[in-house]
Design an enzyme around this catalytic site. Structure first.
Site, mmCIF file in Angstrom:
data_model
loop_
_atom_site.group_PDB
_atom_site.id
_atom_site.type_symbol
_atom_site.label_atom_id
_atom_site.label_comp_id
_atom_site.label_asym_id
_atom_site.label_seq_id
_atom_site.Cartn_x
_atom_site.Cartn_y
_atom_site.Cartn_z
ATOM 1 N N ASP A 146 -43.112 96.213 13.461
ATOM 2 C CA ASP A 146 -42.661 96.325 14.847
ATOM 3 C C ASP A 146 -43.660 95.603 15.767
ATOM 4 O OD1 ASP A 146 -41.159 97.246 16.995
ATOM 5 O OD2 ASP A 146 -42.142 99.218 17.059
ATOM 6 N N HIS A 147 -43.162 94.854 16.732
ATOM 7 C CA HIS A 147 -44.019 94.150 17.702
ATOM 8 C C HIS A 147 -45.088 93.271 17.048
ATOM 9 C CE1 HIS A 147 -42.314 95.801 21.349
ATOM 10 N NE2 HIS A 147 -42.257 96.980 20.762
ATOM 11 N N HIS A 205 -40.804 101.480 27.485
ATOM 12 C CA HIS A 205 -41.657 102.048 26.437
ATOM 13 C C HIS A 205 -42.340 103.302 26.988
ATOM 14 C CE1 HIS A 205 -41.539 97.984 24.409
ATOM 15 N NE2 HIS A 205 -41.391 98.786 23.397
HETATM 16 ZN ZN LIG Z 1 -41.036 98.483 21.332
#
Ligand SMILES: [Zn+2]
Length: 391
Positions: free
Chosen positions: A82-83, A181
């Site tokens: 992720d990311h 987020h």
């Molecule tokens: Zn995210």
């Protein structure tokens, strides 16, 4: 063994109108809590590891546990970086066992975002691995994850989404349509019309970041408009934190295990709530028939050398291990020397690829070509080489 191709998994969700949870984990309590909930619900799940959380755990140390959990369970699982911040992050994630990667260059200009995303897509696809890109910017407002995503919200535009998808070849698109987020302040205002138009324009599984804090109806509205993967972390972290706080207030134990008791279950209960809400419960058995099983391929060479000493052979092998293990999609290299007395074939290489697609990209990779042409083939005239799909 239910590690499956993430592209097949999310295409099934996209075509059947549900979303798979991508739950970010930061410890073994999270890993077990997530897997246990997926098993209770007979649901597919994505085990997600965010580069922004790498200060919380050792990525290289935790990944063997994540892969083992995915292989042991009977529900379909994918493991996602992720990311990811750059191409090197994606290559490392793939090497350690991720079979989906996100490249997040959404804070850059469209041209730079396209360029970096394209480079990750080219490399990941040569390893058989799908890529999630992000367009627009999902900022952080409040909570642990917020500070990792500073700045202002930038909504995804329809025309840029079309261009980005065409020019990068991404498999899934993370969009910015009003989520944030970390923790939400008040109720999120989601731009459903924008989401619908993006979905019509790109026709790909869409991803929502900042999944925490939406209402039941909001999730359903998102799923109705192409959202097939929901990233979820803050509520899990809060559930774990609340459990620890309650343990402290009960004052029955001062030990680590005492204070952490019930954390796994608290995380698991929240994951279960999401899985039921997002429509992925009960999908595992049908989905697994639609997904490629994610199994490594082993490239095996047995060979003899001529014209060099044993020490020179060992030096050649060690150099080869260093060079070849940096090629994307190579999971592991094991080398060996025969312990039999007869000299039919004295040496062996076992090179484990993450997917059969790597057979070709490895063969053509310039590092492999240079090593094979200059150092290996000139001395290893007698050899047998075979690729095996592991069973
Ligand atoms: Zn995210």
């Amino acid at each position: 063994m239910s590690l499956v191709n993430m592209r097949d998994m999310l295409n099934h969700a996209y075509q059947n109108g549900y979303a798979v949870g991508a739950f970010d984990l930061v410890s073994l309590d999270f890993l077990e809590g997530i897997i246990n909930a997926a098993e209770r619900c007979d649901a597919p799940v994505i085990l997600s590891l965010a580069e922004s959380h790498f200060s919380c755990f050792d990525f290289e140390i935790i990944m063997p546990a994540v892969v083992a959990a995915a292989r042991r369970t009977s529900v379909p699982v994918a493991i996602h970086l992720d990311h990811g911040e750059c191409l090197a992050s994606a290559v490392t994630g793939i090497k350690l066992g991720c079979n989906g990667v996100m490249i997040d260059s959404s804070n850059q200009t469209l041209a730079e975002n396209i360029k970096l995303t394209r480079s990750v897509v080219d490399t990941a696809h040569s390893c058989g691995i799908p890529v999630e890109g992000e367009l627009g910017y999902v900022p952080g407002i409040e909570g642990e994850d917020a500070e990792k995503h500073p700045g202002k919200m930038a909504y995804t535009t329809i025309s840029e989404a079309r261009t980005y998808v065409e020019k990068t070849g991404v498999d899934f698109l993370a969009v910015s349509i009003g989520t944030v987020h970390g923790r939400m302040q008040g109720e999120a205002k989601l731009d459903y019309l924008r989401l619908q138009e993006i979905n019509d324009a790109v026709n790909l599984p869409l991803v929502i970041h900042g999944g925490t804090g939406l209402s039941d109806d909001q999730y359903q509205q998102l799923i109705n408009r192409g959202v097939s993967k929901i990233n979820y972390y803050t509520s899990l972290a809060d559930a774990a934190g609340s459990q620890i706080r309650a343990n402290i207030q009960k004052n029955t134990s001062n030990s680590y295990t005492g204070l952490a008791s019930g954390v796994k279950e608290a995380i698991s209960n929240e994951v279960e709530r999401c899985i039921n809400l997002w429509g992925s419960a009960g999908r595992a058995k049908q989905l697994i028939t639609q997904c490629e099983a994610w199994t490594p391929v082993e490239h095996v060479i047995i060979y003899n050398v001529n014209g060099i000493s044993n020490d020179e052979t060992i030096a050649m092998i060690n150099e080869g291990k260093t060079i070849l293990s940096s090629i994307p999609g190579v999971l592991e290299i094991v080398t060996g020397q025969s312990i039999q007395n007869d000299d039919t074939y004295r040496y062996t290489w076992l090179i484990r690829f993450c997917h059969r697609a790597v057979i070709e990209s490895y063969r053509n990779h310039h590092l492999h070509v240079e090593f094979a042409d200059n150092l290996f083939r000139p001395v290893a005239g007698e050899r047998i080489s075979i690729d095996y799909q592991t069973l």
